[in-house]
Design an enzyme around this catalytic site. Sequence first.
Site, PDB file in Angstrom:
ATOM      1  N   CYS B  78       0.846  -1.204   0.000  1.00  0.00           N
ATOM      2  CA  CYS B  78       0.000   0.000   0.000  1.00  0.00           C
ATOM      3  C   CYS B  78       0.877   1.248   0.000  1.00  0.00           C
ATOM      4  O   CYS B  78       1.596   1.492  -0.961  1.00  0.00           O
ATOM      5  CB  CYS B  78      -0.982  -0.040   1.169  1.00  0.00           C
ATOM      6  SG  CYS B  78      -2.302   1.187   0.975  1.00  0.00           S
ATOM      7  N   HIS B 181      -3.937  -4.580  -0.139  1.00  0.00           N
ATOM      8  CA  HIS B 181      -3.590  -5.172   1.153  1.00  0.00           C
ATOM      9  C   HIS B 181      -3.688  -6.689   1.084  1.00  0.00           C
ATOM     10  O   HIS B 181      -4.778  -7.236   1.224  1.00  0.00           O
ATOM     11  CB  HIS B 181      -4.522  -4.644   2.248  1.00  0.00           C
ATOM     12  CG  HIS B 181      -4.258  -3.219   2.602  1.00  0.00           C
ATOM     13  ND1 HIS B 181      -3.309  -2.847   3.512  1.00  0.00           N
ATOM     14  CD2 HIS B 181      -4.786  -2.071   2.121  1.00  0.00           C
ATOM     15  CE1 HIS B 181      -3.263  -1.527   3.604  1.00  0.00           C
ATOM     16  NE2 HIS B 181      -4.154  -1.032   2.763  1.00  0.00           N
ATOM     17  N   GLU B 183      -2.844  -8.751   3.254  1.00  0.00           N
ATOM     18  CA  GLU B 183      -3.261  -9.271   4.570  1.00  0.00           C
ATOM     19  C   GLU B 183      -4.758  -9.133   4.789  1.00  0.00           C
ATOM     20  O   GLU B 183      -5.289  -9.623   5.770  1.00  0.00           O
ATOM     21  CB  GLU B 183      -2.464  -8.574   5.673  1.00  0.00           C
ATOM     22  CG  GLU B 183      -2.892  -7.154   6.031  1.00  0.00           C
ATOM     23  CD  GLU B 183      -2.408  -6.068   5.057  1.00  0.00           C
ATOM     24  OE1 GLU B 183      -1.897  -6.407   3.970  1.00  0.00           O
ATOM     25  OE2 GLU B 183      -2.565  -4.872   5.392  1.00  0.00           O
TER      26      GLU B 183
END
Lengths: 271, 212
Positions: B78, B181, B183
């Site tokens: 990001c 992202h 994650e």
Amino acid sequence: MLAKRIIPCLDVKDGRVVKGVNFIDLRDAGDPVEQAKFYETEGADELVFLDITASTEERKTIVELARRTADQVFMPFTIGGGIRGIDDIRAILKAGADKISINTSAVRDPELISRSAARFGNQCIVVAIDAKRRKGGWEVFTHGGRIPTGRDAVGWAREAEERGAGEILLTSMDRDGTLSGYDLDLTRTISRAVNIPVIASGGAGTLEHLYQGIVQGEAQAVLAASIFHFRTYSIGEAKAYLKERGVMIRTSPHTILPKQKSITSRPGSGS
Amino acid sequence: MAIIDYGMGNLRSVEKALQTLEADCSIFTEPPDSAYLAGIVLPGVGAFSDAMRNLHRGGWVEWIREKVEAGIPLLGICLGLQLLFSRSEEGAGVTGLDLLKGDVVRFPPSVGIIPHMGWNQLKIVSDTPLLSGIDEGEFVYFVHSYYAVPADPAIIAATTDYGIDFASVVADRNIYGLQFHPEKSQTAGLNILRNFINISIPDIHARIVRNN
């Protein structure tokens, strides 16, 4: 292309999941993190936890919930309900929530939107608006829909955006719990009034309602609780329905959309 | 695996994702003096200029350049991707890490809603081990208002369409960047992080062998 989002909402009280019908009549349905993991495997795009715990001393449980969820669930989630100030916001975001949603505290102190957006970034500040139809428009309610504020919902949505809100979570008080569909006029009016995403909420009872919220309501995302929570439909079924009707929806190339309900999907809620 | 904590956003999810993949990872608040780093993850959410200020203050800038030069794989996530580039419109005049040549610019108003937030698709435009096993059109989760424009288009590994096609994955030598992202991107995201671990681990073995 950016996909429209399907967001199950989990009402949480004292660390346990409940489902509100018109914000009263609550039914217990288990551990929020287990529910979150289940929705993740089903392909939910995001999750919203709405904390309806009344007492302030229980506030720690919601921070703990954020932490436990972030440890086990690899999708974005929002925590809302009862957040009073910057300290609450910081604690919840630090515990691993992606966004927080503020409602009553934002109406009481609109500066809270500006301060928290400047501090943590617009993208993690969601302003939740509970709106009830009145002559010529909609009025903003606070305190879980109990207290009228006199404020116009459209004006309030615009102000929230100007102050730095990254998203509007828009609930129709008239439709919430009725399963009769979103207030599409309200959703469309607010969606057109602001240039940030609007999440339609309150009233989803069928898959067609989700479709209407996106297409007629022009919402970027649709939130529903009962229909997913009580397994009337799975997230996969909702996605298959929307995709078939030409809505841009996220489906993983690895995910086979379910033709039948998952065996783990029916809790003994009897509903 | 080192996760750089320079005060820009929550790193817990990144750490948990890597741990779920059984990577041995730690969050560092100051540059670690370790000879056995397999890979470096530079996450981040927030403003470019604040981020660069914090990286300078923490002594990270030289450290990152040194490690990258030594061949250690670096993954920017990001804002971390944006920091890899020369400069950003956000925080005018602030120089980035400049590991990759190019600018970071804001989405034009014509794209509609800003930030670009939600699940969007990867169009894979060049081969990289970082996207090994990732299908064309895979959805990943984005939240950002700025994007990088690499001076050398050859380093773009995937693009994403948000009114305009922008670089969502970059890969150049041992430098990797993801605008989304991983994650927060469920299985697809975890698979990409696993690829980064797989890139890093054999690398450290090779480096240790070389040094002995």
